[in-house]
Design a protein around this motif. Structure first.
Motif, mmCIF file in Angstrom:
data_model
loop_
_atom_site.group_PDB
_atom_site.id
_atom_site.type_symbol
_atom_site.label_atom_id
_atom_site.label_comp_id
_atom_site.label_asym_id
_atom_site.label_seq_id
_atom_site.Cartn_x
_atom_site.Cartn_y
_atom_site.Cartn_z
ATOM 1 N N GLU A 373 62.640 -15.395 82.369
ATOM 2 C CA GLU A 373 63.378 -14.143 82.541
ATOM 3 C C GLU A 373 62.587 -12.896 82.152
ATOM 4 N N VAL A 374 61.681 -12.992 81.228
ATOM 5 C CA VAL A 374 60.935 -11.805 80.785
ATOM 6 C C VAL A 374 59.447 -12.136 80.741
ATOM 7 N N GLU A 375 58.636 -11.088 80.743
ATOM 8 C CA GLU A 375 57.195 -11.281 80.779
ATOM 9 C C GLU A 375 56.539 -11.203 79.410
ATOM 10 N N ASP A 376 57.165 -10.490 78.460
ATOM 11 C CA ASP A 376 56.482 -10.259 77.179
ATOM 12 C C ASP A 376 56.844 -11.314 76.141
ATOM 13 N N CYS A 377 56.690 -12.570 76.500
ATOM 14 C CA CYS A 377 56.886 -13.690 75.583
ATOM 15 C C CYS A 377 55.528 -14.326 75.288
ATOM 16 N N HIS A 378 55.306 -14.622 74.039
ATOM 17 C CA HIS A 378 54.086 -15.307 73.624
ATOM 18 C C HIS A 378 54.269 -16.794 73.928
ATOM 19 N N GLU A 379 53.408 -17.330 74.768
ATOM 20 C CA GLU A 379 53.591 -18.716 75.224
ATOM 21 C C GLU A 379 53.600 -19.702 74.069
ATOM 22 N N ASP A 380 52.710 -19.523 73.082
ATOM 23 C CA ASP A 380 52.668 -20.448 71.946
ATOM 24 C C ASP A 380 53.945 -20.370 71.118
ATOM 25 N N VAL A 381 54.468 -19.152 70.950
ATOM 26 C CA VAL A 381 55.710 -18.998 70.191
ATOM 27 C C VAL A 381 56.844 -19.738 70.880
ATOM 28 N N TYR A 382 56.966 -19.519 72.188
ATOM 29 C CA TYR A 382 58.034 -20.202 72.924
ATOM 30 C C TYR A 382 57.858 -21.718 72.866
ATOM 31 N N ARG A 383 56.629 -22.171 73.055
ATOM 32 C CA ARG A 383 56.385 -23.618 73.047
ATOM 33 C C ARG A 383 56.801 -24.241 71.715
ATOM 34 N N ILE A 384 56.460 -23.580 70.595
ATOM 35 C CA ILE A 384 56.805 -24.140 69.287
ATOM 36 C C ILE A 384 58.309 -24.085 69.056
ATOM 37 N N LEU A 385 58.941 -22.993 69.499
ATOM 38 C CA LEU A 385 60.397 -22.906 69.359
ATOM 39 C C LEU A 385 61.093 -23.983 70.182
ATOM 40 N N ALA A 386 60.667 -24.140 71.419
ATOM 41 C CA ALA A 386 61.361 -25.050 72.339
ATOM 42 C C ALA A 386 61.049 -26.511 72.073
ATOM 43 N N PHE A 387 59.789 -26.809 71.769
ATOM 44 C CA PHE A 387 59.381 -28.211 71.673
ATOM 45 C C PHE A 387 59.087 -28.655 70.249
ATOM 46 N N GLY A 388 59.063 -27.703 69.315
ATOM 47 C CA GLY A 388 59.052 -28.087 67.914
ATOM 48 C C GLY A 388 57.732 -27.919 67.194
ATOM 49 N N ARG A 389 57.859 -27.735 65.878
ATOM 50 C CA ARG A 389 56.696 -27.796 65.001
ATOM 51 C C ARG A 389 56.228 -29.246 64.945
ATOM 52 N N LYS A 390 55.154 -29.493 64.214
ATOM 53 C CA LYS A 390 54.602 -30.847 64.172
ATOM 54 C C LYS A 390 55.437 -31.797 63.338
ATOM 55 N N THR A 391 56.064 -31.270 62.278
ATOM 56 C CA THR A 391 56.741 -32.152 61.339
ATOM 57 C C THR A 391 58.165 -31.690 61.086
ATOM 58 N N SER A 394 63.178 -31.372 55.438
ATOM 59 C CA SER A 394 64.418 -31.946 54.947
ATOM 60 C C SER A 394 65.634 -31.094 55.284
ATOM 61 N N PHE A 395 65.422 -29.814 55.630
ATOM 62 C CA PHE A 395 66.539 -28.891 55.815
ATOM 63 C C PHE A 395 66.680 -28.391 57.243
ATOM 64 N N ASP A 396 65.791 -28.834 58.148
ATOM 65 C CA ASP A 396 65.757 -28.230 59.471
ATOM 66 C C ASP A 396 65.124 -29.220 60.447
ATOM 67 N N ILE A 397 65.446 -29.062 61.736
ATOM 68 C CA ILE A 397 64.785 -29.872 62.749
ATOM 69 C C ILE A 397 63.550 -29.142 63.254
ATOM 70 N N LYS A 398 62.683 -29.877 63.947
ATOM 71 C CA LYS A 398 61.431 -29.288 64.409
ATOM 72 C C LYS A 398 61.667 -28.243 65.499
ATOM 73 N N GLN A 399 62.599 -28.529 66.404
ATOM 74 C CA GLN A 399 62.844 -27.625 67.508
ATOM 75 C C GLN A 399 63.810 -26.511 67.076
ATOM 76 N N SER A 400 63.753 -25.409 67.831
ATOM 77 C CA SER A 400 64.670 -24.283 67.596
ATOM 78 C C SER A 400 65.239 -23.854 68.945
ATOM 79 N N PRO A 401 66.145 -24.659 69.522
ATOM 80 C CA PRO A 401 66.601 -24.406 70.894
ATOM 81 C C PRO A 401 67.308 -23.067 71.065
#
Length: 493
Positions: A373-391, A394-401
């Motif tokens: 929908e928009v052009e000014d998104c950082h691809e790495d930021v979106y990728r980590i939010l959508a598909f998750g950090r590496k680990t 205890s208080f959170d899941i890796k992904q941030s849908p």
């Protein structure tokens, strides 16, 4: 048969326990310093002390594993011993001192009974304590801040007092010097133009004379260079070329400074939003130039410049990532505020998944996919939010849908506009919540509210009502929707 330290087949070698590694590491380092015989009971006592200090429930990133991240592969016995002890004390994270820590430090500090401020004792008969105060630039009776050397100073006292019977005073001073350098994020003094390492060198020269340590000027130079090396190892995460690993380590700090997040299933929306709000402020405040240090060419200034440049990129990524998390949590906080007040995160988001339980999640029906929908998104930021950090944590899941969905629809400029216009986002008030929700795109607000109502069943009617009210107001103000000042005036009236 394979050695006892290894399993059969292709399995990797079985590592020593953390306590075992500490014992071996201290024994080898002390031997390099000329201590040929150390009682096994003493090595065990010191190792257990370090292990217990860094393994309590409040430690997450600064656990005992952290000391091996710093010490492993470093051929410097003073540096290794300093790394082992440098984070033993974390008063504000651990909620005070343990009984064994207090036994060692009871004549060093006093805690004010009303405001809990910590200050050094006025008088002491311990010349080694006076020597450490001199190296740190502290004075008897001084109030100490956890953000300006309190924990590092107390950790240095622990190290010196544990090792004072087997190491001579000059070597104890070198250890204290190393640990002092791990006080992080200190800018160049505007008046003198000196760095933290320059000032440490000056104090080492002064301490050497005052306490007759017998160190040469070259010894003091090498002491501060070693200290700078340890300091850079301590914050090495900021200079990692692996951005996902950087974010993993940064995110793991949250429970250390936010006790509520240690209650895995019980923390509330406001508690989580406040934790991320503080982290976002930290990323806004921290400048890459104050992270890494060098002294008279050691570590290599070119290497430090490379680390600083990498830190700049990591901080930029971190600001965007944490900003996205703050946006999503602020949406939850706004709806919580307008529909009855704060409540557990699980009421609005769904339960944290486990092997034994899966529940409906707010993100179940959110659109997925790459940025469209928009052009000014950082691809790495979106990728980590959508598909998750590496680990996982205890208080959170890796992904941030939810954050990924908002980011894909609004981008960096949309987020920045909301974050600035509603500044500060914490604490969330009734009027601030209404204003904040108005700034979201209509279709985004509708989709999130519809999904939230399916999870937060007790507030579904109120969520629908709030959605209708905000959409009606957006419709009536469509011509000025992007003018935050007009929106502010509207609500004020």
């Amino acid at each position: 048969p394979p050695p006892a330290s290894q399993s059969s087949g292709d399995s990797p070698p079985i590592k020593k326990t953390y306590i075992g590694r500490l014992i071996v590491g201290m024994r080898e380092s002390l031997a390099e310093l000329g201590v040929s015989s150390v009682r096994p009971g003493d090595l065990e006592k010191w190792a257990i002390f370090i292990h217990e200090s860094m393994s309590i429930s409040s430690r997450n990133y600064h656990s005992v594993k952290h000391v091996f991240d710093l010490a492993d592969g470093w051929d410097d016995p003073i540096g290794v011993l300093s790394a082992y002890f440098h984070d033993c004390i974390y008063v504000h994270v651990d909620g005070g001192l343990s009984s064994c820590q207090d036994d060692i430090l009871k004549d060093v500090m006093k805690v004010h009974p009303e405001n809990n401020k910590i200050k050094l004792c006025e008088e002491t008969s311990d010349p080694l304590l006076n020597m450490i105060e001199s190296i740190f630039g502290f004075t008897p009776g001084q109030v100490l801040s956890p953000f300006a050397g309190l924990n590092e100073f107390l950790s240095a006292v622990i190290a010196v007092r544990q090792l004072q019977d087997i190491l001579p005073k000059p070597q104890l001073a070198l250890i204290a010097c190393c640990i002092e350098a791990t006080i992080p994020f200190r800018p160049v003094d505007k008046e003198s133009g000196k760095s933290a390492m320059d000032k440490l060198f000056d104090r080492m020269i002064e301490t050497n004379t005052k306490y007759e340590l017998g160190l040469s000027e070259e010894d003091c130079v090498k002491a501060v260079q070693r200290a700078a090396t340890l300091a850079n190892r301590d914050v090495g995460n900021f200079g990692s070329p692996d951005r996902t690993w950087f974010l993993d380590n940064t995110w793991s700090l949250l429970p250390e400074t936010n006790q509520a997040l240690r209650r895995r299933y019980l923390y509330t929306v406001e508690e989580m939003q406040f934790a991320v709000f503080k982290m976002y402020g930290f990323f806004q405040f921290l400048q890459p130039e104050v992270i890494f240090t060098t002294f008279r060419g050691v570590p290599d200034p070119e290497k430090v410049a490379t680390l600083t440049d990498q830190a700049r990129q990591n901080l930029d990524l971190g600001r965007k990532y944490v900003g996205a998390k703050l946006m999503s949590l602020s949406v939850l906080s706004a709806f919580a505020t307008l529909t009855g007040g704060d409540a557990p995160m699980s009421l609005f988001m769904g339960d944290l998944p486990s092997r034994h339980h899966q529940s409906h999640q707010l993100e179940d029906n959110l659109p997925h996919g790459m940025i469209t929908e928009v052009e000014d998104c950082h691809e790495d930021v979106y990728r980590i939010l959508a598909f998750g950090r590496k680990t996982e944590t205890s208080f959170d899941i890796k992904q941030s849908p939810l954050a990924a969905y908002l980011y894909s629809c609004m981008g960096d400029s949309g987020f920045e506009h909301c974050l600035q216009a509603t500044k500060p986002l914490h604490p969330m008030t009734f009027d601030k919540a209404k204003f904040f929700l108005q700034m979201l795109p209509r279709h985004v607000l509708s989709k999130v509210a519809e999904n939230m109502a399916k999870v937060a069943v007790s507030r579904a009617e109120l969520i629908d009502r709030i959605l209708s009210d905000v959409l009606m107001l957006q419709e009536s103000m469509s011509n000025s929707m992007n003018d935050s000042s007009l929106l502010q005036d509207s609500w004020a009236n």
